[in-house]
Design an enzyme around this catalytic site. Structure first.
Site, PDB file in Angstrom:
ATOM      1  N   ALA A 165      36.215  37.624  -3.621  1.00 13.61           N
ATOM      2  CA  ALA A 165      35.535  37.228  -4.251  1.00 13.61           C
ATOM      3  C   ALA A 165      35.704  36.397  -5.549  1.00 13.61           C
ATOM      4  CB  ALA A 165      34.144  38.432  -4.765  1.00 13.61           C
ATOM      5  N   SER A 201      40.560  38.928  -5.619  1.00 15.21           N
ATOM      6  CA  SER A 201      39.329  38.328  -6.210  1.00 15.21           C
ATOM      7  C   SER A 201      39.875  37.308  -7.081  1.00 15.21           C
ATOM      8  CB  SER A 201      38.491  39.321  -6.728  1.00 15.21           C
ATOM      9  OG  SER A 201      37.898  40.084  -5.534  1.00 15.21           O
ATOM     10  N   ARG A 213       0.816  -1.302   0.054  1.00 14.73           N
ATOM     11  CA  ARG A 213       0.100   0.029   0.064  1.00 14.73           C
ATOM     12  C   ARG A 213       0.679   1.172  -0.070  1.00 14.73           C
ATOM     13  NH1 ARG A 213      -3.749  -1.897   4.965  1.00 14.73           N
ATOM     14  NH2 ARG A 213      -2.167  -3.482   5.292  1.00 14.73           N
ATOM     15  N   TYR A 253       4.429  -5.043  15.807  1.00 16.73           N
ATOM     16  CA  TYR A 253       4.386  -4.821  14.422  1.00 16.73           C
ATOM     17  C   TYR A 253       5.416  -3.872  13.954  1.00 16.73           C
ATOM     18  CZ  TYR A 253       0.472  -8.187  13.952  1.00 16.73           C
ATOM     19  OH  TYR A 253      -0.335  -9.231  14.037  1.00 16.73           O
ATOM     20  N   GLY A 254       6.203  -4.438  13.060  1.00 16.95           N
ATOM     21  CA  GLY A 254       7.219  -3.150  12.489  1.00 16.95           C
ATOM     22  C   GLY A 254       6.742  -2.011  11.845  1.00 16.95           C
TER      23      GLY A 254
END
Ligand code: UD1
Ligand code: CA
Length: 461
Positions: A380, A405, A18, A103-104
């Site tokens: 940067a 940079s 399911r 129940y697992g």
């Protein structure tokens, strides 16, 4: 009299059809742990002699990789029903012990309810964990005659009158090994699904004249099972609601509790402010005065006092010091350590690196496998080139280095403290002493060239 030993059997070999998923049902994640881990942790807290997990071959393969799971794995080759699953497990339990079946796919069953069940066993041959539900649809109903339990009827097999019964079975029971084996040997597939139903042991136990008792779960949540995706998300909601409530009572400010997820554990100090869309996973520790901005994800990390994580930042396995400013939009990972007062800004990725205090990496950088000293400024667009296609190499940068940079640092490489690297440099050799590092680049000119529409190329389609 010596205490009867207990074995816990967890059934996890169902097809889980399911769920409509390729993955075993019990390995779906709930509140940051697999459904199975929830049940296993509860089972372990009962301190049984052993835990037997009934699983499929697929599940066994996955679980065998994780040697930390202290359970006996038995494979149910064909999914003939819950009764058959217990029959498979019964080869591994002895006559004179108590067997508890879980129940697992029911992660909320509590240790308290199981202990109540164990107590009840002292005065019965079979004790069933039950609940009374307003909407009992889908559950096995407890059938009684003169108030005595006589059997359990599955929803699929129940008639309209039986469907009105609100007393439902959780799947959890306790019985002595010898009795259980005898009842199991009697059950058959005479039902609509032609499955071997575990619930049929109740019928045979009653027929033999055994004492059957019921114990009610402490709350209704315990009986919630996960059979499809809808139920998985409903249970996740319950977990999150509870965790959010506890955090807020403990003083954490959640600006938008309905869009916050704690998929693990959080230890925290005072004055924590968490904005909308934040996800915390694994074990997260936050000191005092921490702000976490919109959409950030923090996994297995520690953030020390007065640090601010700005919007949309991803942090995994990282230690962040005090008074740091991180983000927005940055990605820190793989055992990175940031010392106090570091500033890491937009679009910076750092992995496997140590950044000493007061260092700033504020824009568009990649730093990997590096040790960067204190008061370093990484300009940067600068990156460490740590991978040559075969292996990762290290970049070491001393204190007070200024990296202009758009610098490329070709690892392995070491830069002396107090060095300045000019913008746009490709650094290929170690720098042993403080100096200015630059590449010889020439700026060239094309004379009399004007970017007019006349000589501009046509934009390609
Ligand atoms: C079962 C009970 C029902 C109870 C409900 C509680 C039976 C027949 N019915 O129904 O009375 O109210 O749980 O949630 O037991 N499994 C195996 N091997 C199999 C079939 C199932 O290991 O061949 C495992 C599943 O992985 C699951 C558990 O047993 O963890 C329960 O099976 P499931 O099919 O989900 O039973 P329910 O229809 O929920
Ligand atoms: Ca179920």
């Amino acid at each position: 009299m010596s205490k009867t030993e207990t074995t816990i059997v967890i059934l996890a070999a169902g097809k889980g059809s399911r769920m409509k998923s390729n993955y075993p049902k019990v390995l779906h994640v709930l509140g940051g742990k697999t459904i199975l881990e929830h049940v296993l942790n509860t089972a372990k807290s009962i301190k049984p002699k052993k835990i037997i997990l009934v699983c499929t071959n697929d599940l066994k393969k996955i679980l065998s990789i994780n040697k930390n799971i202290p359970v006996e794995l038995v494979v149910q080759k064909q999914q003939k029903g819950t009764g058959d699953a217990i029959i498979v497990a019964s080869k591994n339990f002895s006559d004179n012990e108590n067997i508890i079946v879980l129940y697992g796919d029911m992660p909320f069953i509590s240790d308290k309810s199981i202990k109540k069940l164990q107590k009840s066993k002292k005065k019965s041959n079979l004790s069933l964990l039950i609940s009374n539900l307003k909407n009992p649809d889908g559950y096995g109903r407890i059938l009684r005659k003169n108030n005595k339990v006589i059997s359990i009827i599955e929803t699929k097999c129940a008639n309209n009158k039986e469907k009105l019964i609100k007393e439902v079975y959780s799947g959890t029971f306790i019985a002595n090994g010898k009795d259980l084996k005898r009842w199991l040997s009697k059950i058959n597939t005479n039902n609509i699904s032609q499955e071997i139903y575990a619930t049929d042991i109740v019928y045979w136990a009653n027929l033999e004249g055994n004492i059957i008792k019921t114990v009610e779960t402490l709350n209704h949540k315990e009986i919630l099972g996960i059979n499809n995706q809808l139920q998985l998300s409903a249970l996740e909601k319950i977990i999150q609601k509870e965790r959010i409530k506890n955090l807020m009572i403990a003083g954490v400010m959640l600006k938008d509790p309905s869009h916050f997820n704690l998929r693990g554990t959080l230890k925290h100090g005072k004055n924590i402010e968490i904005d909308t869309g934040v996800i915390l996973e694994g074990n997260v520790i936050l000191g005092n005065n921490i702000k976490i901005g919109v959409g950030s994800v923090i996994k297995n990390s520690f953030i020390n006092n007065n640090s601010c994580i700005k919007e949309y930042t991803i942090i995994e396995n990282v230690k962040i010091g005090k008074n740091c400013i991180i983000g927005p939009f940055c990605h820190l990972k793989n055992n990175t350590i940031l010392k106090n007062e570091t500033h890491i800004g937009n679009f910076v990725e750092i992995k496997d690196s140590i950044i000493e205090k007061k260092t700033k990496i504020k824009h568009l950088s990649y730093i990997g496998n590096s040790e960067i000293g204190s008061k370093v400024n990484i300009g940067a667009g600068s990156i460490t080139c740590n991978y040559d296609g075969f292996k990762k190499s290290k970049t070491i940068i001393g204190d007070n280095v200024f990296v202009g940079s758009n610098t490329e640092l070709i690892a392995p490489i070491e830069i002396s403290k107090n060095t300045t690297i000019a913008a746009g440099t490709t650094v290929i050799k170690n720098v042993d002493k403080p100096c200015l590092v630059y590449n010889n680049k020439e700026q060239k000119y094309k004379k009399n060239w004007i970017n007019s529409s006349k000589n501009a190329k046509k934009t390609p389609n």
